[in-house]
Design an enzyme around this catalytic site. Structure first.
Site, PDB file in Angstrom:
ATOM      1  N   ASP A 192       0.745  -1.374  -0.048  1.00 16.14           N
ATOM      2  CA  ASP A 192       0.105   0.010   0.155  1.00 16.14           C
ATOM      3  C   ASP A 192       0.742   1.223   0.018  1.00 16.14           C
ATOM      4  OD1 ASP A 192       1.114   0.276   2.596  1.00 16.14           O
ATOM      5  OD2 ASP A 192      -0.819   0.032   3.681  1.00 16.14           O
ATOM      6  N   TYR A 248      10.226   4.764   1.779  1.00 13.37           N
ATOM      7  CA  TYR A 248      11.024   3.931   2.277  1.00 13.37           C
ATOM      8  C   TYR A 248      12.693   4.063   1.947  1.00 13.37           C
ATOM      9  CZ  TYR A 248       7.583   1.197   4.702  1.00 13.37           C
ATOM     10  OH  TYR A 248       6.718   0.666   5.559  1.00 13.37           O
TER      11      TYR A 248
HETATM   12  P1  NAD Z   1      -0.758  -8.332  13.354  1.00 13.06           P
HETATM   13  O1  NAD Z   1       0.333  -9.123  14.182  1.00 13.06           O
HETATM   14  O2  NAD Z   1      -1.667  -7.424  14.045  1.00 13.06           O
HETATM   15  O3  NAD Z   1      -1.616  -9.555  12.304  1.00 13.06           O
HETATM   16  C1  NAD Z   1      -1.060 -10.585  11.820  1.00 13.06           C
HETATM   17  C2  NAD Z   1      -1.808 -11.748  12.077  1.00 13.06           C
HETATM   18  O4  NAD Z   1      -1.224 -12.732  11.316  1.00 13.06           O
HETATM   19  C3  NAD Z   1      -1.789 -12.271  13.579  1.00 13.06           C
HETATM   20  O5  NAD Z   1      -3.171 -12.414  14.152  1.00 13.06           O
HETATM   21  C4  NAD Z   1      -0.827 -13.536  13.593  1.00 13.06           C
HETATM   22  O6  NAD Z   1      -1.554 -14.565  14.523  1.00 13.06           O
HETATM   23  C5  NAD Z   1      -1.258 -13.899  12.252  1.00 13.06           C
HETATM   24  N1  NAD Z   1      -0.269 -15.152  11.705  1.00 13.06           N
HETATM   25  C6  NAD Z   1       0.987 -15.103  11.986  1.00 13.06           C
HETATM   26  N2  NAD Z   1       1.352 -16.393  11.412  1.00 13.06           N
HETATM   27  C7  NAD Z   1       0.512 -16.823  10.737  1.00 13.06           C
HETATM   28  C8  NAD Z   1       0.322 -18.037   9.759  1.00 13.06           C
HETATM   29  N3  NAD Z   1       1.275 -18.682   9.497  1.00 13.06           N
HETATM   30  N4  NAD Z   1      -0.895 -18.262   9.452  1.00 13.06           N
HETATM   31  C9  NAD Z   1      -1.877 -17.780   9.469  1.00 13.06           C
HETATM   32  N5  NAD Z   1      -1.801 -16.454  10.405  1.00 13.06           N
HETATM   33  C10 NAD Z   1      -0.745 -16.136  11.138  1.00 13.06           C
HETATM   34  O7  NAD Z   1       0.059  -7.549  12.111  1.00 13.06           O
HETATM   35  P2  NAD Z   1      -0.341  -6.206  11.405  1.00 13.06           P
HETATM   36  O8  NAD Z   1       0.378  -5.220  11.817  1.00 13.06           O
HETATM   37  O9  NAD Z   1      -1.700  -6.199  11.282  1.00 13.06           O
HETATM   38  O10 NAD Z   1      -0.056  -6.685   9.846  1.00 13.06           O
HETATM   39  C11 NAD Z   1      -0.445  -7.716   9.048  1.00 13.06           C
HETATM   40  C12 NAD Z   1       0.617  -8.148   8.076  1.00 13.06           C
HETATM   41  O11 NAD Z   1       0.324  -7.086   6.881  1.00 13.06           O
HETATM   42  C13 NAD Z   1       1.965  -8.040   8.363  1.00 13.06           C
HETATM   43  O12 NAD Z   1       2.534  -8.885   7.423  1.00 13.06           O
HETATM   44  C14 NAD Z   1       2.412  -6.764   7.990  1.00 13.06           C
HETATM   45  O13 NAD Z   1       3.806  -6.361   7.411  1.00 13.06           O
HETATM   46  C15 NAD Z   1       1.658  -6.606   6.743  1.00 13.06           C
HETATM   47  N6  NAD Z   1       1.254  -5.280   5.997  1.00 13.06           N
HETATM   48  C16 NAD Z   1       1.824  -5.070   4.883  1.00 13.06           C
HETATM   49  C17 NAD Z   1       1.407  -4.000   4.119  1.00 13.06           C
HETATM   50  C18 NAD Z   1       1.846  -3.917   2.641  1.00 13.06           C
HETATM   51  O14 NAD Z   1       2.126  -2.783   2.316  1.00 13.06           O
HETATM   52  N7  NAD Z   1       2.330  -4.989   1.947  1.00 13.06           N
HETATM   53  C19 NAD Z   1       0.822  -2.930   4.625  1.00 13.06           C
HETATM   54  C20 NAD Z   1       0.406  -3.032   5.945  1.00 13.06           C
HETATM   55  C21 NAD Z   1       0.684  -4.339   6.792  1.00 13.06           C
HETATM   56  C1  G6P Z   2       3.224   0.838   5.124  1.00 13.08           C
HETATM   57  C2  G6P Z   2       4.062  -0.552   4.306  1.00 13.08           C
HETATM   58  C3  G6P Z   2       3.947  -1.585   4.883  1.00 13.08           C
HETATM   59  C4  G6P Z   2       4.166  -1.664   6.376  1.00 13.08           C
HETATM   60  C5  G6P Z   2       3.350  -0.722   7.085  1.00 13.08           C
HETATM   61  C6  G6P Z   2       3.816  -0.513   8.434  1.00 13.08           C
HETATM   62  O1  G6P Z   2       1.773   0.663   4.771  1.00 13.08           O
HETATM   63  O2  G6P Z   2       3.519  -0.450   2.735  1.00 13.08           O
HETATM   64  O3  G6P Z   2       4.529  -2.528   4.212  1.00 13.08           O
HETATM   65  O4  G6P Z   2       3.813  -2.828   6.984  1.00 13.08           O
HETATM   66  O5  G6P Z   2       3.683   0.714   6.510  1.00 13.08           O
HETATM   67  O6  G6P Z   2       3.035   0.394   9.234  1.00 13.08           O
HETATM   68  P1  G6P Z   2       3.042   0.270  10.691  1.00 13.08           P
HETATM   69  O7  G6P Z   2       1.764   1.519  11.062  1.00 13.08           O
HETATM   70  O8  G6P Z   2       2.749  -0.844  11.171  1.00 13.08           O
HETATM   71  O9  G6P Z   2       4.468   0.799  11.078  1.00 13.08           O
HETATM   72 MN    MN Z   3       4.501  -2.269   2.137  1.00 11.87          MN
END
Ligand code: NAD
Ligand code: G6P
Ligand code: MN
Length: 443
Positions: free
Chosen positions: A171, A266
């Site tokens: 995102d 980033y």
């Molecule tokens: P969070 O820890 O609140 O939630 C993640 C969930 O994943 C937890 O409930 C955990 O129990 C679960 N989990 C862990 N291993 C698992 C598995 N093997 N199978 C199923 N579930 C599993 O984390 P968050 O801050 O809400 O972020 C969630 C994910 O989204 C992270 O990987 C974060 O880096 C990613 N994220 C990516 C973007 C992006 O731009 N790509 C943006 C925001 C968040």
């Molecule tokens: C952005 C990035 C994600 C990252 C997130 C972290 O959305 O694209 O890849 O996981 O920021 O945000 P946070 O609020 O968890 O630091």
């Molecule tokens: Mn990202």
């Protein structure tokens, strides 16, 4: 009207309520029959589900909600999986951030040693998830994946499961576009941008609004203010927090030195690592802010609901994160051919980068997946930086697949955030100790 079954994998995520609300706001077009919540941590998911159920009640009570920790129940006959798992949780994120900082090296969730550590934890659980989905879901299913570190995940999935029906997305580009649109006084949907790079490692090269080139205006603003707006809270709650304000502000230094293109936020970790470390609080990193902020807000809202029956739905927000994953899914399922910045195999799109690189570039999202849009040749400075980072990401995947300490050390040494091989070794050894329960063994 066709109705879809959709599973959120990692449904205990702090982002789940926002994503669900975004899905339900699109019910006229993208109607859900069933929403399944799947997580390996049933307790955490159960808490978040209290809010999810409230959101469903309010926005589309016809949708059936199922909670499970069983893969078969989670993925049987599903059309979509939205993946967002954080392997190791915030506790491990905190260590990823704090261990490098002990050595005055950038400590970050997805960049530098922390990002590589998170990658080594995530590669195999991600492959396992893909296999489970493949086993139970409809043949036509799609996985739309947010799970980080997206660059390393994408590289590993391409190598190990090249035929997986997965779209890896981030995102940050679209979030940056939201800031750019606000700077230009238009909406994000009015922008068409050109962009190249790897995930969390790229540049906007051209910004068009309804056919008009407005790049120069963005550049001028960015030189003075970065991508900050007077009131960040107007565009997003998460990104108005102090660390994100700092991040958007730091863009001004990079654009001032290299005005050609507008960097992904980033890039600060790779181009300004000394500045970043000097201005970081080593005792309280972003993981602490998130645990005390976003996560606490969600859990407090659940506690309040359980004791008073009242739910504060402002404890979460949809934001660009929730919108984007739904926009990508809709473009996939309805063949909308919308143009988005996503992670795809290069295959010549960036002419002077390797074909097998997983690049982040514009693509049309069709029912057959992404159709990458040609970027052409990129200048030497960017090509050199990208090749170094790409090699680093490939070495992390090599290290995991070959159980190779030496490859991991090469990756850590090569990263721009790390100053020497001695330093790389110290950080790697500390991270091995911290990640004993998660990493493949490195010999
Ligand atoms: P969070 O820890 O609140 O939630 C993640 C969930 O994943 C937890 O409930 C955990 O129990 C679960 N989990 C862990 N291993 C698992 C598995 N093997 N199978 C199923 N579930 C599993 O984390 P968050 O801050 O809400 O972020 C969630 C994910 O989204 C992270 O990987 C974060 O880096 C990613 N994220 C990516 C973007 C992006 O731009 N790509 C943006 C925001 C968040
Ligand atoms: C952005 C990035 C994600 C990252 C997130 C972290 O959305 O694209 O890849 O996981 O920021 O945000 P946070 O609020 O968890 O630091
Ligand atoms: Mn990202």
């Amino acid at each position: 009207m066709k109705k879809f079954i959709l599973t959120i994998a990692g449904a205990g995520s702090t982002y789940t309520p926002g994503i669900v609300k975004s899905l339900l706001l699109n019910k006229e077009q993208f109607k859900l029959e069933e929403l399944r919540l799947y997580d390996i941590d049933g307790e955490r998911q159960g808490k978040v589900a209290v809010i999810v159920k409230k959101v469903v009640e309010e926005f589309d009570p016809e949708v059936k909600v199922t909670l499970t920790t069983e893969p078969e129940e989670a993925f049987k006959d599903v059309d979509f999986v939205f993946a967002q798992m954080r392997v190791g949780g915030y506790k491990m994120r905190e260590l990823d951030e704090k261990i490098p900082l002990k050595y005055d090296v950038v400590g970050q969730e997805t960049c530098g040693p922390g990002g590589m550590a998170y990658g080594l934890r995530t590669i195999f659980p991600m492959i396992e998830l893909i296999d489970l989905v493949e086993k139970y879901a409809k043949r036509t299913h799609w996985i739309v994946n947010y799970s980080n570190p997206a660059a390393i995940v994408a590289e590993a999935v391409k190598r190990l499961r090249p035929r997986a029906r997965i779209m890896n997305i981030c995102d940050m580009p679209v979030g940056t576009m939201r800031n750019i649109a606000a700077i230009l006084g238009c909406s994000r949907e009015d922008l068409t941008v050109e962009y190249f790079g790897l995930n969390h490692y790229g540049w906007f090269t051209k910004i068009m609004v309804k056919g008009e080139d407005r790049t120069a205006e963005v550049r001028e603003h960015a030189r003075k203010h970065g991508l900050l707006l007077e009131d960040m809270s107007k565009i997003d709650v998460q990104h108005s927090e102090p660390s994100w304000v700092k991040t958007y502000g730091n863009i001004k230094y990079m654009v001032d030195m290299f005005p050609e293109y507008i960097p992904n936020p980033y890039m600060q970790y790779y181009l300004l690592p000394d500045h970043i470390v000097a201005h970081m609080n080593k005792e309280r990193t972003r993981a602490n802010e998130v645990m005390e902020g976003r996560e606490k807000k969600i859990f407090d809202a659940v506690d309040k609901f359980n004791t008073t029956g009242e739910m504060d739905l402002s404890a979460f927000y949809v934001g660009v994160h929730g919108q984007f994953i739904v926009e990508v899914a809709m473009s996939l399922v309805f063949d909308l051919r919308k143009r988005f910045l996503v992670i795809v195999e290069n295959n010549g799109a960036v002419k002077n980068l390797p074909d097998d690189a997983m690049v982040e570039i514009p693509a049309y999202i069709t029912s057959n997946g992404p159709e990458a849009i040609r970027v052409g040749e990129i200048p030497t400075f960017y090509k050199g930086l990208i090749e170094q980072q790409l090699a680093c990401e490939k070495l992390v995947v090599d290290a995991a697949l070959e159980n190779s300490y030496e490859k991991a050390l090469q990756a850590f040494t090569m990263n721009r955030t790390v100053r020497s091989a001695f330093q790389a070794k110290q950080i790697l050894d500390d991270l091995i100790e911290a990640n004993k329960a998660y990493w493949p063994e490195l010999k």
